[in-house]
Design a protein around this motif. Structure first.
Motif, PDB file in Angstrom:
ATOM      1  N   ILE A   2       0.790  -1.095   0.187  1.00 65.34           N
ATOM      2  CA  ILE A   2       0.021  -0.045   0.044  1.00 65.34           C
ATOM      3  C   ILE A   2       0.999   1.218   0.017  1.00 65.34           C
ATOM      4  CG2 ILE A   2      -1.561   1.269   1.555  1.00 65.34           C
ATOM      5  CD1 ILE A   2      -2.853  -1.392   2.150  1.00 65.34           C
ATOM      6  N   GLN A   3       1.894   1.309   0.804  1.00 65.76           N
ATOM      7  CA  GLN A   3       2.817   2.405   0.748  1.00 65.76           C
ATOM      8  C   GLN A   3       3.504   2.648  -0.538  1.00 65.76           C
ATOM      9  OE1 GLN A   3       3.752   4.566   3.243  1.00 65.76           O
ATOM     10  NE2 GLN A   3       4.789   5.527   1.341  1.00 65.76           N
ATOM     11  N   GLU A   4       3.749   1.587  -1.105  1.00 65.11           N
ATOM     12  CA  GLU A   4       4.237   1.679  -2.547  1.00 65.11           C
ATOM     13  C   GLU A   4       3.184   2.196  -3.673  1.00 65.11           C
ATOM     14  OE1 GLU A   4       6.753  -1.225  -5.427  1.00 65.11           O
ATOM     15  OE2 GLU A   4       4.560  -2.048  -4.858  1.00 65.11           O
ATOM     16  N   ILE A   5       2.095   1.794  -3.494  1.00 66.85           N
ATOM     17  CA  ILE A   5       1.045   2.350  -4.204  1.00 66.85           C
ATOM     18  C   ILE A   5       0.910   3.970  -4.199  1.00 66.85           C
ATOM     19  CG2 ILE A   5      -1.487   2.323  -4.820  1.00 66.85           C
ATOM     20  CD1 ILE A   5      -1.469  -0.585  -3.849  1.00 66.85           C
ATOM     21  N   ILE A   6       0.748   4.222  -2.867  1.00 64.08           N
ATOM     22  CA  ILE A   6       0.858   5.649  -2.340  1.00 64.08           C
ATOM     23  C   ILE A   6       1.982   6.396  -2.861  1.00 64.08           C
ATOM     24  CG2 ILE A   6       0.769   7.459  -0.706  1.00 64.08           C
ATOM     25  CD1 ILE A   6      -0.748   5.054   0.762  1.00 64.08           C
ATOM     26  N   SER A   7       3.069   5.966  -2.844  1.00 63.55           N
ATOM     27  CA  SER A   7       4.160   6.506  -3.419  1.00 63.55           C
ATOM     28  C   SER A   7       4.405   6.686  -4.980  1.00 63.55           C
ATOM     29  CB  SER A   7       5.476   5.691  -3.119  1.00 63.55           C
ATOM     30  OG  SER A   7       5.874   5.665  -1.922  1.00 63.55           O
ATOM     31  N   LEU A   8       3.686   5.648  -5.703  1.00 65.77           N
ATOM     32  CA  LEU A   8       3.587   5.791  -7.173  1.00 65.77           C
ATOM     33  C   LEU A   8       2.529   6.899  -7.520  1.00 65.77           C
ATOM     34  CD1 LEU A   8       3.682   1.983  -7.806  1.00 65.77           C
ATOM     35  CD2 LEU A   8       5.596   3.586  -8.619  1.00 65.77           C
ATOM     36  N   ARG A   9       1.787   7.201  -6.426  1.00 64.81           N
ATOM     37  CA  ARG A   9       0.549   8.412  -7.107  1.00 64.81           C
ATOM     38  C   ARG A   9       1.104   9.642  -6.871  1.00 64.81           C
ATOM     39  NH1 ARG A   9      -5.145   7.068  -3.989  1.00 64.81           N
ATOM     40  NH2 ARG A   9      -5.821   5.795  -5.702  1.00 64.81           N
ATOM     41  N   GLN A  10       2.303   9.761  -6.370  1.00 68.55           N
ATOM     42  CA  GLN A  10       2.948  10.954  -6.102  1.00 68.55           C
ATOM     43  C   GLN A  10       3.717  11.793  -7.604  1.00 68.55           C
ATOM     44  OE1 GLN A  10       2.644  12.865  -3.243  1.00 68.55           O
ATOM     45  NE2 GLN A  10       1.547  10.828  -2.899  1.00 68.55           N
ATOM     46  N   PRO A  11       4.241  10.834  -8.328  1.00 71.00           N
ATOM     47  CA  PRO A  11       4.645  11.450  -9.540  1.00 71.00           C
ATOM     48  C   PRO A  11       3.379  11.838 -10.481  1.00 71.00           C
ATOM     49  CG  PRO A  11       5.764   9.723  -9.259  1.00 71.00           C
ATOM     50  CD  PRO A  11       4.935   9.655  -8.153  1.00 71.00           C
ATOM     51  N   LEU A  12       2.169  11.127 -10.515  1.00 70.09           N
ATOM     52  CA  LEU A  12       0.996  11.493 -10.905  1.00 70.09           C
ATOM     53  C   LEU A  12       0.569  12.877 -10.622  1.00 70.09           C
ATOM     54  CD1 LEU A  12      -0.930   7.952 -11.280  1.00 70.09           C
ATOM     55  CD2 LEU A  12      -0.167   9.337 -13.226  1.00 70.09           C
ATOM     56  N   ALA A  13       0.566  12.947  -9.254  1.00 72.14           N
ATOM     57  CA  ALA A  13       0.016  14.256  -8.883  1.00 72.14           C
ATOM     58  C   ALA A  13       0.745  15.481  -9.350  1.00 72.14           C
ATOM     59  CB  ALA A  13       0.155  13.997  -7.138  1.00 72.14           C
ATOM     60  N   GLU A  14       2.213  15.208  -9.357  1.00 71.55           N
ATOM     61  CA  GLU A  14       3.097  16.102  -9.877  1.00 71.55           C
ATOM     62  C   GLU A  14       2.852  16.500 -11.321  1.00 71.55           C
ATOM     63  OE1 GLU A  14       7.106  15.021  -9.031  1.00 71.55           O
ATOM     64  OE2 GLU A  14       6.711  14.996  -6.880  1.00 71.55           O
ATOM     65  N   GLU A  15       2.646  15.564 -12.323  1.00 71.41           N
ATOM     66  CA  GLU A  15       2.140  15.587 -13.472  1.00 71.41           C
ATOM     67  C   GLU A  15       1.059  16.504 -13.746  1.00 71.41           C
ATOM     68  OE1 GLU A  15       0.595  12.389 -16.764  1.00 71.41           O
ATOM     69  OE2 GLU A  15       2.604  11.856 -15.890  1.00 71.41           O
ATOM     70  N   LEU A  16      -0.056  16.092 -12.845  1.00 73.77           N
ATOM     71  CA  LEU A  16      -1.378  16.769 -12.909  1.00 73.77           C
ATOM     72  C   LEU A  16      -1.179  17.940 -12.473  1.00 73.77           C
ATOM     73  CD1 LEU A  16      -3.696  13.903 -11.789  1.00 73.77           C
ATOM     74  CD2 LEU A  16      -3.557  14.849 -13.937  1.00 73.77           C
ATOM     75  N   ALA A  17      -0.396  18.746 -11.741  1.00 72.66           N
ATOM     76  CA  ALA A  17      -0.051  19.938 -11.326  1.00 72.66           C
ATOM     77  C   ALA A  17       0.263  20.624 -12.528  1.00 72.66           C
ATOM     78  CB  ALA A  17       0.838  20.073 -10.042  1.00 72.66           C
ATOM     79  N   THR A  18       1.360  20.117 -13.233  1.00 73.00           N
ATOM     80  CA  THR A  18       1.697  20.925 -14.483  1.00 73.00           C
ATOM     81  C   THR A  18       0.551  20.927 -15.448  1.00 73.00           C
ATOM     82  OG1 THR A  18       3.917  20.019 -14.180  1.00 73.00           O
ATOM     83  CG2 THR A  18       3.306  20.920 -16.501  1.00 73.00           C
ATOM     84  N   VAL A  19      -0.350  19.951 -15.652  1.00 72.65           N
ATOM     85  CA  VAL A  19      -1.593  19.857 -16.371  1.00 72.65           C
ATOM     86  C   VAL A  19      -2.445  21.163 -15.891  1.00 72.65           C
ATOM     87  CG1 VAL A  19      -3.481  18.760 -17.551  1.00 72.65           C
ATOM     88  CG2 VAL A  19      -1.130  17.676 -17.345  1.00 72.65           C
ATOM     89  N   GLU A  20      -2.755  21.225 -14.853  1.00 73.21           N
ATOM     90  CA  GLU A  20      -3.564  22.187 -14.216  1.00 73.21           C
ATOM     91  C   GLU A  20      -3.159  23.541 -14.495  1.00 73.21           C
ATOM     92  OE1 GLU A  20      -6.070  23.076 -10.004  1.00 73.21           O
ATOM     93  OE2 GLU A  20      -4.153  21.939 -10.048  1.00 73.21           O
ATOM     94  N   GLU A  21      -1.644  23.967 -14.316  1.00 71.82           N
ATOM     95  CA  GLU A  21      -1.084  25.279 -14.501  1.00 71.82           C
ATOM     96  C   GLU A  21      -1.536  25.563 -16.084  1.00 71.82           C
ATOM     97  OE1 GLU A  21       3.144  27.527 -14.330  1.00 71.82           O
ATOM     98  OE2 GLU A  21       2.743  25.298 -13.653  1.00 71.82           O
ATOM     99  N   ASN A  22      -1.252  24.576 -16.926  1.00 76.59           N
ATOM    100  CA  ASN A  22      -1.512  24.856 -18.232  1.00 76.59           C
ATOM    101  C   ASN A  22      -3.047  25.200 -18.873  1.00 76.59           C
ATOM    102  OD1 ASN A  22       1.222  24.590 -18.950  1.00 76.59           O
ATOM    103  ND2 ASN A  22       1.083  22.405 -19.604  1.00 76.59           N
ATOM    104  N   LEU A  23      -3.934  24.317 -18.085  1.00 79.69           N
ATOM    105  CA  LEU A  23      -5.323  24.465 -18.462  1.00 79.69           C
ATOM    106  C   LEU A  23      -5.553  25.844 -17.780  1.00 79.69           C
ATOM    107  CD1 LEU A  23      -7.448  22.554 -19.462  1.00 79.69           C
ATOM    108  CD2 LEU A  23      -7.911  21.762 -17.448  1.00 79.69           C
ATOM    109  N   ASN A  24      -5.210  26.276 -16.718  1.00 76.80           N
ATOM    110  CA  ASN A  24      -5.437  27.578 -16.192  1.00 76.80           C
ATOM    111  C   ASN A  24      -5.185  28.567 -17.215  1.00 76.80           C
ATOM    112  OD1 ASN A  24      -6.856  27.187 -13.774  1.00 76.80           O
ATOM    113  ND2 ASN A  24      -5.088  26.634 -12.716  1.00 76.80           N
ATOM    114  N   HIS A  25      -3.972  28.534 -17.634  1.00 75.55           N
ATOM    115  CA  HIS A  25      -3.457  29.571 -18.579  1.00 75.55           C
ATOM    116  C   HIS A  25      -4.350  29.486 -19.952  1.00 75.55           C
ATOM    117  CE1 HIS A  25       0.840  29.503 -16.914  1.00 75.55           C
ATOM    118  NE2 HIS A  25       0.112  30.106 -15.976  1.00 75.55           N
TER     119      HIS A  25
END
Length: 719
Positions: free
Chosen positions: A7-30
């Protein structure tokens, strides 16, 4: 790896997805910002163009649909980000009341009815609770309350809208202090919802103080039921705190220590009549739940999938449109045996499993178990759920993200098509024809501006030694005020009191002569208004000429100094002399302190004690008489000085500044070439009837192209 590590590994694997989506969110706001800018500019162009073809093409650009899709994408992105930024995997437990949901949660968490209410009477649980496993703490709770504002907007207002109760209360006190509107709608369901609203109203005084409390509030284990339950352990409805509670977090040690970073979400039993409960459940499932356990307890006497069961399933399925709930849910059939107070329902559990498909209830798996038996729940439900999460959650996350990205690709394609429509509005005109038209119109412009400004300059030359009417009017007003207003002089009583304070009459006289001089000097400050008004009227006359006769009205909606400043701002830096001319005229002012004050001060010398002493033995009346005589003489001298020397200053200054302006903008080297270079990009603003608003090389065209290119760049970099 054990389950906790997995479970800890799954949660860790989600962090790169969260960072990737943060970039997408910035672009979408622009993208949202540039899309709004492009639409605003399109709307401006529609008001300016008279070309029917251009207008038609501008109207064909569909901004509305894409704006809606961008907003929807941002909302989905928020849910995704919330999901992947969590530090736990969350299991939601969903079911109607009296199905064993609370017993299942107790078996998983080790908590009892004091923290997870259960009972055999009415609905027990009043609010959503999220229960976190932590093997290193004693059980405690954190409570989040509604604010008075959110309580009205999220809880009370939906009742008024749904039940058509008329004007909503403007405050919580308005809600509490006035009777509820009469329910006019018919039907038992509406009546039941109205009774639910009455509960908020009747018991307001018992929970209203919590709406003003800070969140979260830490509470002890034994206090938890008071905030999450509707009744006590005897089934008596004595608790009303839950009506002010938005959610509760409970931290405790689960019996199975292998669960690791797991949390279970206790949803209030559905089937109650609270308006908004369903919407809040959908939001919770979309943002806070990774996996769902549906709970149903078949009746031993016979049972079936009722409409409310199917509706509950459809509600959960609607929470994540892009990820069918069958991929992230189990159906738990709560089994009871013959020795229980319910009786044996085993056969009916099996019957319901077999009839799920025909009711279109699809889940990843089903489990038949006794929800009140912790050993069975741990072995059959928790272990199986954790295994499923360990093996499938990463793929489910990826499916969810992929579905979202597919929608963004569709959005990109839609916007790309609309941008192509925007480009098609750019009607190019024949360069030779355009230049020929501009040459003719510019020659006409040059003829107008040179003749009109020269004529104005000649008029000002002839009048440069005349008194200026505006300034003369202001001077006369000042002197009339000086003659009428006697408030500048003290009374005899005031002089006497001042003598008493200072010790003798000469000192009192000195005090008042200084006061009268200062007051008179300040009156002349009003001459500033006349000087400024005179020069501003001159600027308005010049800008009316430029705007109306020379067709520059399209470059500024103002007149006077602001018009000149607007034009100066538009002139390119390489047209330096032309730019200087407009700046010089825009900033030119006459001021009283700069031109006149020092001359006025020369005539105030008599209003000084050294130059006009008090006669020997003078008292109150002598002081007043002396002040009055000196004041009148000084006013007379000042008036003569202004009449003889200064009433012509505005006229002389007007001629001088206009002559300098004309020299700079008409008579300097390359003046005509600079005007041509300046006006060419603005020709569609100046000669709108002749040039297409988006014609070749116009300023409006260049700005439109730049906005389209900016939007294209952001749209292409969205993913």
């Amino acid at each position: 790896m054990n389950k906790s590590q997995k479970i800890q590994e799954i949660i860790s694997l989600r962090q790169p997805l969260a960072e990737e989506l943060a970039t997408v969110e910035e672009n979408l706001n622009h993208l949202q910002i540039t899309w709004h800018k492009l639409e605003d500019y399109r709307n401006q162009l529609q008001f300016k163009t008279q070309d029917e073809k251009v207008l038609s093409k501008l109207q064909e650009i569909n901004f509305s649909d894409s704006k809606t899709k961008i907003l929807e994408s941002l909302e989905k992105l928020s849910k995704l980000s919330s999901r992947f930024q969590r530090e736990t995997l969350n299991i939601g437990v969903v079911g109607r009341a009296r199905q064993g949901k609370s017993r299942l949660l107790q078996s998983i968490t080790g908590l009892v009815s004091g923290e997870i209410p259960d009972g055999d009477r009415q609905h027990c649980t009043g609010v959503r609770s999220t229960i976190h496993h932590n093997s290193h703490v004693e059980t405690y709770g954190e409570v989040w309350f509604y604010t008075e504002r959110s309580f009205l907007h999220e809880i009370i207002y939906p009742y008024y809208t749904t039940l058509d109760l008329g004007q909503s209360p403007i405050s919580t006190q308005d809600f509490a202090n006035n009777p509820l509107p009469t329910l006019r709608l018919e039907g038992s369901e509406n009546q039941a919802k109205y009774e639910h609203l009455k509960r908020y109203h009747i018991h307001f005084s018992e929970y209203s103080h919590l709406l003003k409390s800070s969140s979260p509030r830490n509470i002890r284990q034994e206090e938890i039921r008071q905030y999450v339950a509707q009744d006590d352990e005897n089934g008596e409805r004595i608790y009303f705190n839950y009506l002010a509670v938005k959610e509760v977090k409970i931290v405790c040690q689960f019996p199975n220590n292998e669960v690791g970073q797991i949390a279970v979400v206790d949803m209030p039993g559905l089937g109650d009549t609270g308006i908004g409960d369903e919407a809040r459940m959908i939001q919770t499932l979309a943002e806070d739940v990774d996996f769902v356990l549906f709970v149903k307890m078949p009746k031993p006497s016979g049972d079936y999938w009722a409409d409310v069961d199917v509706k509950l399933y459809d509600t959960v399925n609607a929470s994540l449109v892009d990820l069918p709930v069958k991929l992230w849910s189990f159906m738990v059939l709560n089994q009871t045996d013959k020795d229980s107070k319910y009786g044996d329902n085993s056969a009916n559990c099996q019957d319901l499993i077999e009839s799920m498909t025909e009711k279109h209830i699809h889940v990843s798996d089903y489990i038949i178990t006794n929800c009140a038996n912790p050993e069975e729940v741990n072995e059959k439900i928790l272990e199986k759920t954790l295994d499923y999460l360990s093996n499938n959650i990463t793929q489910l996350d990826q499916k969810y993200v992929t579905a979202f990205y597919e929608q963004l690709v569709e959005l990109q394609s839609t916007i790309k098509g609309e941008l192509q429509k925007a480009k098609e509005t750019l009607n190019r005109v024949d360069s030779f024809e355009s230049e020929s038209k501009f040459d003719d119109l510019f020659n006409e412009f040059w003829d107008n501006i040179t003749n009109d400004l020269t004529d104005l300059l000649e008029v000002l030359r002839e009048k440069r030694n005349d008194q200026d009417d505006y300034f003369k009017e202001q001077v006369e007003a000042v002197f009339q005020e000086c003659q009428k207003d006697q408030s500048i002089f003290p009374s005899l009583e005031e002089i006497k009191r001042r003598r008493n304070t200072l010790g003798d009459y000469p000192r009192a006289y000195g005090y008042y002569i200084d006061e009268v001089r200062t007051g008179l000097s300040r009156r002349f400050l009003n001459l500033d208004d006349g000087l400024k008004k005179s020069i501003e009227e001159l600027k308005i006359e010049i800008t009316n000429l430029l705007a109306d006769k020379c067709h520059l009205v399209g470059l500024s909606s103002y007149r006077g100094s602001k018009f000149l400043a607007d034009i100066a701002h538009l002139i390119p830096h390489e047209c330096s002399t032309l730019h200087e001319g407009f700046i010089v005229l825009a900033n030119f002012e006459l001021s009283y302190r700069g031109l006149i004050q020092h001359h006025i001060r020369e005539n105030l010398d008599d209003l000084k004690q050294d130059n006009s002493p008090l006669p020997q033995g003078g008292k109150e009346q002598d002081i007043l008489d002396n002040l009055d005589e000196l004041y009148k003489e000084t006013v007379y001298k000042c008036k003569n000085a202004l009449d003889n020397n200064f009433l012509r200053i505005p006229s002389q200054a007007a001629f001088a500044i206009v002559e300098e302006f004309v020299d700079l903008v008409l008579r300097s080297k390359d003046a005509q070439r600079q005007w041509r270079k300046f006006l060419l990009p603005y020709r569609a603003d100046i000669w709108t009837d002749t040039f297409q608003i988006l014609g070749d090389n116009t300023r409006l065209r260049q700005q439109w192209i730049q906005l389209i290119e900016d939007t294209e760049n952001i749209n292409s970099s969205l993913l």
